[in-house]
Design a protein around this motif. Structure first.
Motif, mmCIF file in Angstrom:
data_model
loop_
_atom_site.group_PDB
_atom_site.id
_atom_site.type_symbol
_atom_site.label_atom_id
_atom_site.label_comp_id
_atom_site.label_asym_id
_atom_site.label_seq_id
_atom_site.Cartn_x
_atom_site.Cartn_y
_atom_site.Cartn_z
ATOM 1 N N VAL A 13 -3.144 -3.513 -9.334
ATOM 2 C CA VAL A 13 -2.585 -3.828 -8.011
ATOM 3 C C VAL A 13 -3.694 -3.777 -6.969
ATOM 4 C CG1 VAL A 13 -1.078 -2.996 -6.144
ATOM 5 C CG2 VAL A 13 -0.200 -3.117 -8.483
ATOM 6 N N LEU A 14 -4.504 -2.721 -7.010
ATOM 7 C CA LEU A 14 -5.594 -2.591 -6.029
ATOM 8 C C LEU A 14 -6.619 -3.714 -6.174
ATOM 9 C CD1 LEU A 14 -6.106 1.274 -6.066
ATOM 10 C CD2 LEU A 14 -5.247 -0.130 -4.159
ATOM 11 N N ARG A 15 -6.954 -4.062 -7.400
ATOM 12 C CA ARG A 15 -7.907 -5.169 -7.604
ATOM 13 C C ARG A 15 -7.331 -6.485 -7.081
ATOM 14 N NH1 ARG A 15 -9.306 -3.094 -13.262
ATOM 15 N NH2 ARG A 15 -11.147 -1.844 -12.868
ATOM 16 N N ALA A 16 -6.069 -6.739 -7.402
ATOM 17 C CA ALA A 16 -5.427 -7.978 -6.946
ATOM 18 C C ALA A 16 -5.305 -7.998 -5.425
ATOM 19 C CB ALA A 16 -4.055 -8.127 -7.600
ATOM 20 N N MET A 17 -4.995 -6.853 -4.833
ATOM 21 C CA MET A 17 -4.893 -6.781 -3.381
ATOM 22 C C MET A 17 -6.257 -7.020 -2.737
ATOM 23 S SD MET A 17 -2.547 -4.196 -1.161
ATOM 24 C CE MET A 17 -3.463 -2.739 -1.523
ATOM 25 N N SER A 18 -7.299 -6.442 -3.297
ATOM 26 C CA SER A 18 -8.652 -6.656 -2.781
ATOM 27 C C SER A 18 -9.032 -8.133 -2.883
ATOM 28 C CB SER A 18 -9.648 -5.794 -3.560
ATOM 29 O OG SER A 18 -10.962 -6.074 -3.146
ATOM 30 N N VAL A 53 6.541 -2.311 -4.376
ATOM 31 C CA VAL A 53 5.302 -3.091 -4.465
ATOM 32 C C VAL A 53 5.630 -4.526 -4.876
ATOM 33 C CG1 VAL A 53 3.074 -3.334 -5.632
ATOM 34 C CG2 VAL A 53 3.883 -1.059 -4.973
ATOM 35 N N ALA A 54 6.503 -4.697 -5.850
ATOM 36 C CA ALA A 54 6.876 -6.035 -6.314
ATOM 37 C C ALA A 54 7.647 -6.800 -5.235
ATOM 38 C CB ALA A 54 7.706 -5.939 -7.600
ATOM 39 N N ARG A 55 8.588 -6.123 -4.545
ATOM 40 C CA ARG A 55 9.357 -6.787 -3.476
ATOM 41 C C ARG A 55 8.432 -7.239 -2.346
ATOM 42 N NH1 ARG A 55 13.162 -2.735 -4.537
ATOM 43 N NH2 ARG A 55 12.309 -1.450 -2.864
ATOM 44 N N ALA A 56 7.522 -6.362 -1.954
ATOM 45 C CA ALA A 56 6.609 -6.690 -0.848
ATOM 46 C C ALA A 56 5.640 -7.799 -1.248
ATOM 47 C CB ALA A 56 5.857 -5.443 -0.403
ATOM 48 N N SER A 57 5.149 -7.757 -2.471
ATOM 49 C CA SER A 57 4.203 -8.799 -2.892
ATOM 50 C C SER A 57 4.890 -10.164 -2.974
ATOM 51 C CB SER A 57 3.536 -8.437 -4.218
ATOM 52 O OG SER A 57 4.443 -8.510 -5.291
ATOM 53 N N ALA A 58 6.178 -10.165 -3.277
ATOM 54 C CA ALA A 58 6.908 -11.436 -3.338
ATOM 55 C C ALA A 58 6.904 -12.162 -1.994
ATOM 56 C CB ALA A 58 8.345 -11.194 -3.799
ATOM 57 N N LEU A 59 6.732 -11.416 -0.908
ATOM 58 C CA LEU A 59 6.719 -12.014 0.431
ATOM 59 C C LEU A 59 5.466 -12.864 0.683
ATOM 60 C CD1 LEU A 59 7.960 -8.914 2.453
ATOM 61 C CD2 LEU A 59 9.302 -10.934 1.768
ATOM 62 N N ILE A 60 4.407 -12.629 -0.091
ATOM 63 C CA ILE A 60 3.160 -13.370 0.135
ATOM 64 C C ILE A 60 2.730 -14.200 -1.064
ATOM 65 C CG2 ILE A 60 2.304 -11.832 1.941
ATOM 66 C CD1 ILE A 60 0.587 -10.412 -0.160
ATOM 67 N N GLU A 61 3.555 -14.206 -2.107
ATOM 68 C CA GLU A 61 3.218 -14.983 -3.298
ATOM 69 C C GLU A 61 3.452 -16.465 -3.067
ATOM 70 O OE1 GLU A 61 5.464 -13.214 -6.495
ATOM 71 O OE2 GLU A 61 4.353 -11.336 -6.352
ATOM 72 N N THR A 98 0.829 -1.208 0.000
ATOM 73 C CA THR A 98 0.000 0.000 0.000
ATOM 74 C C THR A 98 0.862 1.257 0.000
ATOM 75 O OG1 THR A 98 -1.684 -1.205 1.236
ATOM 76 C CG2 THR A 98 -1.878 1.180 1.215
ATOM 77 N N ASP A 99 1.896 1.260 0.836
ATOM 78 C CA ASP A 99 2.791 2.411 0.894
ATOM 79 C C ASP A 99 3.530 2.600 -0.429
ATOM 80 O OD1 ASP A 99 4.245 4.558 2.358
ATOM 81 O OD2 ASP A 99 5.958 3.215 1.984
ATOM 82 N N GLY A 100 4.042 1.501 -0.982
ATOM 83 C CA GLY A 100 4.737 1.585 -2.268
ATOM 84 C C GLY A 100 3.820 2.077 -3.370
ATOM 85 N N LEU A 101 2.589 1.609 -3.354
ATOM 86 C CA LEU A 101 1.608 2.044 -4.354
ATOM 87 C C LEU A 101 1.331 3.545 -4.226
ATOM 88 C CD1 LEU A 101 -0.263 1.151 -6.647
ATOM 89 C CD2 LEU A 101 -1.986 0.629 -4.904
ATOM 90 N N ALA A 102 1.184 4.018 -2.996
ATOM 91 C CA ALA A 102 0.915 5.452 -2.774
ATOM 92 C C ALA A 102 2.067 6.317 -3.284
ATOM 93 C CB ALA A 102 0.676 5.717 -1.290
ATOM 94 N N ARG A 103 3.284 5.799 -3.217
ATOM 95 C CA ARG A 103 4.460 6.547 -3.678
ATOM 96 C C ARG A 103 4.827 6.206 -5.111
ATOM 97 N NH1 ARG A 103 8.745 4.828 -1.396
ATOM 98 N NH2 ARG A 103 7.913 3.057 -0.269
#
Length: 192
Positions: free
Chosen positions: A148-153, A95-103, A84-89
């Motif tokens: 990103v927002l749709r996938a996060m939701s 965003v890609a690094r953080a999402s890799a933690l939960i993929e 969320t923070d990466g997306l806001a900035r």
């Protein structure tokens, strides 16, 4: 200033009650018996009552497994915060690094299968979360904020669905083995 007439009376009642609760006279050298813990059934009564009220499917886990699972879920929340923070900035690399933690990953698949061994449907639900999270990284690499927002939701729907369907049930090693047909040594030492 006028004193409330109930205050002296309350002090007297408290003093009498406190004196009545003493088990030995002041200055006594009597040896006190060590206090005994309450019987297990009374100590567990609130936990048992909660389990009766909570109709979600229990996921039996040994204490270390339950703690590991909670830590893992806390890490998922941190990853979502970072996304969320990466997306806001508009920091697509973050965003890609953080999402890799939960993929999804082979290690996560193994862990979900192990943790969910005693609860039908849990493993599939947990793996669905990881597969949904894969789409966050894909959208981040495409630099597509809406995707990103749709996938996060979609991923968070999996979180809320899992928490609505399942709850942890902490059990002994013997009970976990009985329910799952597997053995687990939380210390990592091989059993002989």
């Amino acid at each position: 200033m006028k004193m409330n007439p109930l205050i002296p009376r309350a002090a007297i009642v408290w003093t009498v009650c406190a004196a009545a609760c003493q088990t030995e006279k002041p200055g006594s050298t009597a040896v006190r018996e060590p206090s005994r813990p309450p019987p297990v059934s009374s100590a567990c009564a609130p936990i048992d009552e909660l389990a009766r009220l909570d109709h979600r499917t229990p996921v039996p886990l040994q204490p270390m497994m339950a703690w590991h699972q909670k830590q893992n879920m806390m890490e998922h929340l941190v990853a979502i915060e970072r996304i969320t923070d990466g997306l806001a900035r508009e920091d697509w690399n973050e965003v890609a690094r953080a999402s890799a933690l939960i993929e999804s990953s082979p290690q996560m698949q193994d862990m979900c299968q192990h943790m969910g061994a005693g609860a039908p449907g849990f493993t599939e639900t947990a793996l669905d979360f990881d597969r949904r999270a894969d789409a966050i990284g894909v959208a981040a690499r495409a630099r597509d904020a809406t995707a990103v927002l749709r996938a996060m939701s979609h991923t968070l729907q999996s979180c809320t669905g899992c928490h609505a369907a399942f709850r942890q049930e902490v059990v002994s090693a013997g009970e976990w083995q009985r329910r799952t047909g597997q053995s687990h040594d939380p210390t990592g030492r091989a059993k002989r």
